[in-house]
Design an enzyme around this catalytic site. Structure first.
Site, mmCIF file in Angstrom:
data_model
loop_
_atom_site.group_PDB
_atom_site.id
_atom_site.type_symbol
_atom_site.label_atom_id
_atom_site.label_comp_id
_atom_site.label_asym_id
_atom_site.label_seq_id
_atom_site.Cartn_x
_atom_site.Cartn_y
_atom_site.Cartn_z
ATOM 1 N N CYS A 292 47.457 4.660 -97.175
ATOM 2 C CA CYS A 292 46.375 4.516 -98.169
ATOM 3 C C CYS A 292 46.584 5.502 -99.309
ATOM 4 O O CYS A 292 45.617 6.087 -99.831
ATOM 5 C CB CYS A 292 44.998 4.707 -97.544
ATOM 6 S SG CYS A 292 44.660 3.567 -96.218
ATOM 7 N N ASP B 48 37.665 16.081 -101.449
ATOM 8 C CA ASP B 48 37.859 15.198 -100.310
ATOM 9 C C ASP B 48 38.432 16.065 -99.189
ATOM 10 O O ASP B 48 39.612 16.429 -99.216
ATOM 11 C CB ASP B 48 38.821 14.063 -100.703
ATOM 12 C CG ASP B 48 39.248 13.220 -99.505
ATOM 13 O OD1 ASP B 48 38.978 13.630 -98.365
ATOM 14 O OD2 ASP B 48 39.874 12.172 -99.727
ATOM 15 N N LYS C 15 38.026 12.414 -87.591
ATOM 16 C CA LYS C 15 39.288 13.157 -87.761
ATOM 17 C C LYS C 15 39.128 14.585 -87.250
ATOM 18 O O LYS C 15 40.045 15.390 -87.331
ATOM 19 C CB LYS C 15 39.698 13.177 -89.229
ATOM 20 C CG LYS C 15 40.004 11.772 -89.774
ATOM 21 C CD LYS C 15 40.465 11.848 -91.197
ATOM 22 C CE LYS C 15 40.438 10.513 -91.905
ATOM 23 N NZ LYS C 15 41.449 9.565 -91.431
ATOM 24 N N GLN D 56 41.083 15.734 -94.545
ATOM 25 C CA GLN D 56 42.190 16.321 -93.782
ATOM 26 C C GLN D 56 42.106 17.838 -93.710
ATOM 27 O O GLN D 56 42.962 18.477 -93.092
ATOM 28 C CB GLN D 56 43.546 15.904 -94.384
ATOM 29 C CG GLN D 56 43.795 14.421 -94.348
ATOM 30 C CD GLN D 56 43.733 13.842 -92.931
ATOM 31 O OE1 GLN D 56 43.884 14.548 -91.934
ATOM 32 N NE2 GLN D 56 43.495 12.545 -92.849
ATOM 33 N N HIS E 143 44.063 9.939 -101.553
ATOM 34 C CA HIS E 143 43.880 8.781 -100.676
ATOM 35 C C HIS E 143 43.114 7.719 -101.485
ATOM 36 O O HIS E 143 42.324 8.077 -102.371
ATOM 37 C CB HIS E 143 43.056 9.239 -99.467
ATOM 38 C CG HIS E 143 42.851 8.214 -98.396
ATOM 39 N ND1 HIS E 143 41.909 7.220 -98.474
ATOM 40 C CD2 HIS E 143 43.446 8.058 -97.190
ATOM 41 C CE1 HIS E 143 41.940 6.490 -97.370
ATOM 42 N NE2 HIS E 143 42.867 6.973 -96.567
HETATM 43 N N1 7TS Z 1 40.540 10.968 -97.620
HETATM 44 C C1 7TS Z 1 41.622 11.386 -96.958
HETATM 45 C C2 7TS Z 1 42.409 12.554 -97.479
HETATM 46 C C3 7TS Z 1 41.998 10.744 -95.771
HETATM 47 O O1 7TS Z 1 43.064 11.165 -95.095
HETATM 48 C C4 7TS Z 1 41.230 9.638 -95.311
HETATM 49 C C5 7TS Z 1 41.650 8.838 -94.109
HETATM 50 C C6 7TS Z 1 40.097 9.276 -96.033
HETATM 51 C C7 7TS Z 1 39.791 9.951 -97.178
HETATM 52 C C8 7TS Z 1 39.187 8.188 -95.565
HETATM 53 O O2 7TS Z 1 38.536 8.584 -94.404
HETATM 54 P P1 7TS Z 1 37.598 7.578 -93.625
HETATM 55 O O3 7TS Z 1 37.269 8.308 -92.363
HETATM 56 O O4 7TS Z 1 36.405 7.346 -94.470
HETATM 57 O O5 7TS Z 1 38.402 6.337 -93.398
HETATM 58 N N2 7TS Z 1 43.025 8.890 -93.829
HETATM 59 C C9 7TS Z 1 43.704 8.117 -92.981
HETATM 60 C C10 7TS Z 1 45.054 8.270 -92.750
HETATM 61 O O6 7TS Z 1 45.770 9.119 -93.251
HETATM 62 N N3 7TS Z 1 45.457 7.343 -91.855
HETATM 63 O O7 7TS Z 1 44.413 6.594 -91.531
HETATM 64 C C11 7TS Z 1 43.310 7.059 -92.216
#
Ligand code: 7TS
Length: 406
Positions: A364, A200, A226, A203, A123
């Site tokens: 992303c 990371d 999430k 997910q 990501h």
């Molecule tokens: N890493 C992964 C693997 C992610 O899926 C996401 C967000 C992030 C980092 C960033 O997370 P945040 O909470 O700091 O924004 N992924 C997604 C997505 O797949 N669709 O919208 C956000």
């Protein structure tokens, strides 16, 4: 005991509404999951009766807010099996967690000519922070390649590691194609070279049981929103050996021991990395989300999710004109797909008219889109409150897209 999805759905008030005249089918859990009543009520209780600032008052409310905030930290730490709660830093989400490490570890331990190893399926949150520090110090990024199925090529990974490698940063589960990476094995390989690993886990935390000690991860970042908590909550786990050696990420209140204009000394962990007033209510909400996850049969929930993934893969895969992007043997409940020549945004819009929420775009993860030579994909992602009937609706709606555009 079989998993009672209908009963679970009652815990999530948002799911019972209609969207565009149809029952909501929420299949965008990868972007953000929904919040159970327990978490909503806990947040409301906190704001009604407990709100104050933390770590600074002798009065009742401040002490109460502090003890609830710290109780949430304990819950999170137990949930991921951290050795000590001071290894769990509250952050706004995965993005902030990765930026914290890239900046605070990077400024101290990454120098000119050094290398940072990422994977093809990261990501942007696990790419750009590393590029920023690499640019600042004169390091370079190297990338673990993947197969067309979307599996990292581990032989090539090992070949990338050397004495100049100062960090491996890799996703546990890909948000764009759903691959579950063998991070335990990858960490073991990096450690043979003495290289720390940041995982990371954005997910993975909502879909897998996480044990940071078993993984032997040096850093593990994830987002509360999430995993059934409010936005603004998240955790960076770090081994205390690293966190203690790193300089602070941000300066401000709460992260100091003494301040003079000549010199400041810093607080211990975790406060050293929590400058300013933290996200108190969201973090307490994350604690409540963990209470919720501990209250259900989580293994059965994860099995149910996996069944949804398999069911959806076979239903969508059986539709002529649909191509699934990412077919790794180990996947979490995320399916990216293309429908003939229809742009994913059109698919998303047509599905939305039927109350079905999916995401369309590059997720992303533009390097993943480049790899598959597509501008974007449509993506359905399941949580344990989704049902087979919802998968049927998704498949019917996708068929309709083909009928309309075909
Ligand atoms: N890493 C992964 C693997 C992610 O899926 C996401 C967000 C992030 C980092 C960033 O997370 P945040 O909470 O700091 O924004 N992924 C997604 C997505 O797949 N669709 O919208 C956000």
């Amino acid at each position: 005991m079989s998993f009672d999805v209908e009963k679970i759905r009652e815990d999530f008030p948002v799911l019972s509404q209609k969207v565009n005249g149809n029952p909501l089918v929420y299949l965008d859990n990868t972007a953000s999951s929904q919040v159970p009543s327990l978490v909503i009520e806990r947040g409301s209780e906190y704001l009604k009766k407990e709100h104050s600032n933390v770590h600074r008052g002798v009065h009742y409310l401040s002490q109460k807010a502090t003890s609830e905030y710290e109780a949430a930290r304990e819950k999170v730490c137990r949930f991921i099996n951290a050795a000590e709660s001071k290894e769990c830093i509250f952050v706004r989400g995965t993005t902030e967690g990765v930026n914290l490490v890239a900046s605070a570890y990077g400024r101290k331990f990454i120098g000119e000519g050094d290398e940072i190893v990422l994977s093809q399926m990261e990501h942007h949150s696990n790419i750009v922070p590393w590029q920023l520090i690499a640019e600042e110090v004169g390091a370079r990024i190297r990338v673990i390649p993947m197969t067309y199925a979307g599996e990292l090529i581990l032989d090539e990974y090992e070949g990338l590691l050397n004495e100049r490698t100062k960090m491996v940063a890799v996703s546990h589960v890909s948000n764009s194609i759903g691959t579950i990476n063998p991070v335990k094995e990858m960490i073991e390989t990096a450690h043979k070279f003495g290289i720390p690993v940041l995982v990371d886990g954005a997910q993975a935390a909502p879909h897998l049981r996480i044990d940071v000690q078993d993984l032997d991860a040096d850093f593990y970042a994830f987002s509360g929103h999430k995993m059934f908590a409010p936005t603004g909550s998240g955790v960076l786990y770090g081994k205390k050996e690293w966190l203690e050696k790193m300089s602070p990420y941000q300066g401000g209140g709460s992260m100091i021991r003494t301040v003079t204009f000549e010199k400041t000394t810093y607080a211990g962990l975790p406060e050293k990395f929590e400058a300013g007033t933290p996200a108190i209510a969201p973090s307490i909400g994350l604690g409540a989300a963990i209470d919720y996850l501990n209250s259900i049969d989580l293994d059965a929930a994860f099995t149910h999710e996996h069944e949804l993934l398999e069911y959806a893969t076979s239903k969508l895969g059986a539709i002529e004109g649909v191509k699934i992007i990412g077919t790794a043997s180990e996947k979490a409940s995320v399916i990216s797909f293309m429908v003939e020549d229809v742009h994913p945004h059109d698919i998303g819009t047509i599905l939305d008219q039927q109350g079905i929420a999916i995401r369309a775009g590059h997720h992303c993860a533009q390097p993943v889109m480049d790899f598959y030579e597509v501008p974007a994909t449509a993506r359905a992602s399941f949580a344990f409150y989704n049902t087979k009937e919802e998968v049927d609706k998704l498949a019917e709606a996708v068929q309709k897209v083909i009928d309309v555009f075909g």
